[in-house]
Scaffold this active site. Structure first.
Site, PDB file in Angstrom:
ATOM      1  N   CYS A  80      31.780  14.581  35.850  1.00 47.87           N
ATOM      2  CA  CYS A  80      30.173  14.980  35.787  1.00 47.87           C
ATOM      3  C   CYS A  80      29.554  13.926  35.780  1.00 47.87           C
ATOM      4  O   CYS A  80      29.873  12.591  35.346  1.00 47.87           O
ATOM      5  CB  CYS A  80      30.155  15.494  34.315  1.00 47.87           C
ATOM      6  SG  CYS A  80      28.300  15.920  34.143  1.00 47.87           S
TER       7      CYS A  80
ATOM      8  N   LYS B 287       0.801  -1.205   0.032  1.00 52.00           N
ATOM      9  CA  LYS B 287       0.078   0.010   0.156  1.00 52.00           C
ATOM     10  C   LYS B 287       0.970   1.100   0.041  1.00 52.00           C
ATOM     11  O   LYS B 287       1.382   1.539   1.029  1.00 52.00           O
ATOM     12  CB  LYS B 287      -1.058  -0.028   1.221  1.00 52.00           C
ATOM     13  CG  LYS B 287      -2.056   0.934   1.086  1.00 52.00           C
ATOM     14  CD  LYS B 287      -3.176   0.821   2.549  1.00 52.00           C
ATOM     15  CE  LYS B 287      -4.096   1.977   2.202  1.00 52.00           C
ATOM     16  NZ  LYS B 287      -3.440   3.506   2.464  1.00 52.00           N
TER      17      LYS B 287
ATOM     18  N   LYS C  49      -6.083  -8.243  -2.922  1.00 52.62           N
ATOM     19  CA  LYS C  49      -7.305  -8.217  -3.671  1.00 52.62           C
ATOM     20  C   LYS C  49      -7.567  -9.554  -4.074  1.00 52.62           C
ATOM     21  O   LYS C  49      -6.756 -10.459  -4.449  1.00 52.62           O
ATOM     22  CB  LYS C  49      -6.910  -7.430  -4.934  1.00 52.62           C
ATOM     23  CG  LYS C  49      -6.549  -5.647  -4.561  1.00 52.62           C
ATOM     24  CD  LYS C  49      -5.767  -5.212  -5.779  1.00 52.62           C
ATOM     25  CE  LYS C  49      -5.570  -3.656  -5.459  1.00 52.62           C
ATOM     26  NZ  LYS C  49      -4.825  -2.996  -6.657  1.00 52.62           N
TER      27      LYS C  49
END
Length: 725
Positions: free
Chosen positions: A465, A116, A322
């Protein structure tokens, strides 16, 4: 029975919301809600009308084809009506559709599966083999004449190789994915909302009045007297026209249906046969369609492209199933809006709309400070997302997002969630700008770019840190580094909070006694036990840490968090030098000379090893027994010296890391993309992927799982005999 007033009021709300969404989607090509929101509203409307059938009047969106014709294009009446498709959102709904089909026919019909394509539906009419019109779907009966604009699209043939008297075909015009990002960059640069998906980009590009732009330019040029103001206007009009024509020339067409047809050369009894005829005539059809005998084949097709939807050159949002037999299609017929012989299975949406609540920053393992979006949780691509990266302050400005904005959020498969941009049309004035902090939110150190001109800012307090330390410790355990199962984010924080490690160097010296001092890793004593006991997870983590000590050298290199050194560069360095000590002592020139390294990585390596505390980390790992050198294999039969392999898809019996390690340990190289330098593509189950197609085009041998095992065991010559034709 009368309809309750509450139900009638909700029906009216849904009808108004869906009609407005359709107008914005089909006519303005600028939706303000996501496909997921639209689908949810539509399904609720269907359920409401099922419970109260008297509500399903002709004005309901459930009774009409989405879209209508805009006034700026001439109308074109389709020779045969164009329908929408009913959607299924689960395999159960596909099975229910198939059961309805089976009840209407004598025997189970063959089913044709197609992708699709997320594009703009169009109708093309050829008369005596010549293209007469290209029109949008519109309301299914009348569309817009976009023939002139379509003439710029290279994949639409002006004439067919055969010359049927009349041929009407249906197709999808789409934007290739590799063009979509640059189009959205242009939108953001112009201060416009980005296109939510390639479908809207394709529609917005096709539905422009190029002819009027050309006329405006010609008129201004004819009247121009050479003034500066007129010259500027001419330049602007030329630039706009160039962009518009460029976008049109990037569009592509794939044909997926047939309408009216007359004359020789267009006789067929099945849709799959019709596609073969259309391809012979020169029309672009998809080679990814598959004819299957039953629902098991449909489910396999859906599952395959659910995993490989990003290997396709265009966006897909599902699979169309389909009935293949055209006579059975005629017998099944259609409702007022959709054929009964087809259904669209929709994959989970990859673009949703959500609220941007805040923008915060994260400090990474190398000190880089990155803004990230904090959003109202939204389900996208099958998972719930509440955060997405924004990269840096410049990117926040470029995207034009404000705190409080409604934004389009995209997540494609395993890709990190990304904010595409704001829905500018729904702003109410309460939104506010994001301001980048000037100090590290974790340690208070002043933030600054590492060097002038850098777009990224960093916390220079690399050793102490807390944020950087947490991130580095977590990174050591990641699958791309030492792959330590059980050492996740929470465990890494617990190790630091309990003082069990002071940096990543202490990780491999951890003992059971150490973990017993931290409540996170313990449980209460059971019957017959004295004192706290380690949890099963903690014991497993210790075992994994011990096993990780014997990982290959390249993994240790990645685990050290040296900037720019990822798996590919680490593998190249390990192959060339064989030892971390040798790498540490190499000159920048020696490092740069390694294939796959280069100047930036060489400089980063040299600077990293120049830091004394980095060497202390290495010394701690060495003392704990971490393997920091590889045994060098002796080249000979069965080795992969000089061989470059690209691996894609799932290999039975191997993880991606295991397959990579197997090649590297035999002296080979693993690359991320197929090129002329590629020796083999390992692509089990990937026959539809772009890498597979490129390998075929370049003549690169393609190996399945068994061929890959032959390559590892017997070498490249034996593997070539096992390669796919």
């Amino acid at each position: 029975m009368s309809v309750p007033e509450e139900a009638r009021a909700r029906w009216a709300e849904l009808v108004d919301a869906i009609n407005e969404a359709r107008e914005r989607y089909y006519q303005r090509d600028a939706p303000t809600i996501s496909d997921e929101e639209y689908d949810a509203d539509y399904r609720e409307l269907v359920e409401l009308e099922s419970a109260h059938p008297e509500l399903a009047s002709g004005e309901s969106p459930t009774q009409t084809v989405g879209g209508s014709r805009a006034e700026m294009f001439e109308p074109v009446e389709h020779l045969m009506r164009m329908y929408s498709l009913d959607n299924a959102f689960s395999i159960d709904e596909v099975q229910a559709w198939a059961a309805r089909v089976d009840r209407s026919v004598d025997e189970q019909p063959a089913l044709l599966c197609e992708l699709k394509v997320d594009g703009l539906a169009v109708d093309l009419v050829y008369v005596d083999g010549r293209l007469r019109t290209v029109a949008t779907r519109g309301d299914g009966t009348v569309g817009e004449d976009v023939t002139y604009n379509a003439s710029f699209i290279p994949g639409i043939p002006k004439s067919l190789r055969g010359a049927p008297a009349l041929l009407e075909v249906r197709g999808e015009i789409y934007f290739p994915l590799d063009e979509f990002e640059s189009v959205n960059d242009e939108q953001l640069a112009l201060g416009r909302s980005p296109f939510a998906n390639p479908r809207n980009a394709a529609a917005g590009s096709l539905r422009q009045r190029i002819d009027r732009r050309q006329e405006d330019l010609a008129e201004v040029e004819a009247r121009s007297k050479g003034t500066e103001r007129q010259g500027a206007r001419i330049d602007r009009l030329r630039a706009e026209l160039t962009v518009a024509e460029s976008r049109l020339s990037s569009l592509r067409l794939v044909v997926h249906g047939i309408g009216a047809h007359e004359g020789s050369g267009v006789a067929f009894s099945t849709l799959s046969g019709a596609y073969d005829v259309l391809a012979d005539l020169g029309l672009p059809t998809s080679d990814r369609r598959r004819l299957v005998p039953d629902l098991a084949g449909v489910e396999d097709y859906i599952a395959y492209y659910g995993e490989h939807r990003h290997d396709v050159e265009h966006e897909i949002d599902g699979v169309v199933i389909k009935v293949d037999d055209l006579a059975i299609q005629d017998r099944l017929g259609a409702t007022s809006r959709a054929p009964r012989w087809a259904i669209a299975y929709k994959y989970p949406p990859e673009v949703v709309r959500t609220r941007l609540r805040n923008i915060q920053v994260n400090v990474g393992r190398t000190g880089r400070v990155t803004p990230f979006a904090v959003m109202e949780p939204a389900k996208v691509a099958g998972s719930t997302v509440s955060m997405a990266t924004l990269h840096n302050a410049d990117e926040v400005k470029r995207k034009g997002v404000l705190i409080g904005d409604m934004v389009f959020l995209r997540k494609a498969g395993d890709v990190i969630p990304e904010v595409l941009g704001p829905v500018i049309e729904v702003r109410d004035g309460t939104e506010r700008e994001f301001v980048m902090p000037t100090a590290c939110p974790e340690c208070g150190t002043a933030l600054a770019p590492e060097k002038e001109g850098d777009v990224d800012i960093r916390c220079p307090n690399t050793r102490a840190c807390p944020a950087q330390l947490r991130e580095r410790l977590f990174h050591v355990a990641s699958r791309g580094a030492m792959d330590i199962e059980g050492l996740g984010w929470k465990a890494a924080i617990a190790l630091l909070d309990c003082g069990l490690v002071h940096d990543e160097g202490d990780l491999f010296a951890l003992t059971a006694e150490d973990l017993l001092r931290c409540p996170f890793f313990t449980r209460e004593a059971g019957k017959g036990e004295s004192g706290p006991q380690l949890t099963e997870n903690a014991r497993g983590m210790l075992a994994q840490i011990e096993a990780a000590k014997d990982r290959p050298l390249w993994r240790a290199l990645v685990a050290l968090s040296i900037r720019h050194v990822g798996p590919t560069a680490a593998q190249a360095l390990a192959r060339e030098f064989g030892s971390l000590d040798v790498i540490a002592e190499a000159t920048p020139e020696q490092l740069e000379a390694v294939d796959g390294v280069g100047g930036v990585i060489a400089e980063a390596l040299h600077e990293w090893f120049a830091e004394s505390w980095h060497r202390e980390v290495v010394d701690k790992w060495r003392a704990a027994g971490v393997r920091l050198a590889d045994e060098r294999s002796i080249p000979g039969p069965g080795t992969l010296e000089g061989v470059t392999v690209v691996i894609t898809g799932s290999l039975e019996g191997f993880t991606r890391d295991e397959a990579t390690a197997a090649v590297v340990e035999r002296g080979g190289k693993v690359a991320g993309s197929v090129s002329k330098k590629t020796t083999f593509l390992v692509a089990a189950g990937e026959s539809g992927s772009s890498k597979y197609e490129k390998a075929v085009a370049l003549g690169v041998p393609i190996l399945g799982v068994e061929g890959f095992r032959v390559l590892l065991d017997d070498g490249p010559d034996a593997a070539r005999a096992n390669a796919a034709d």
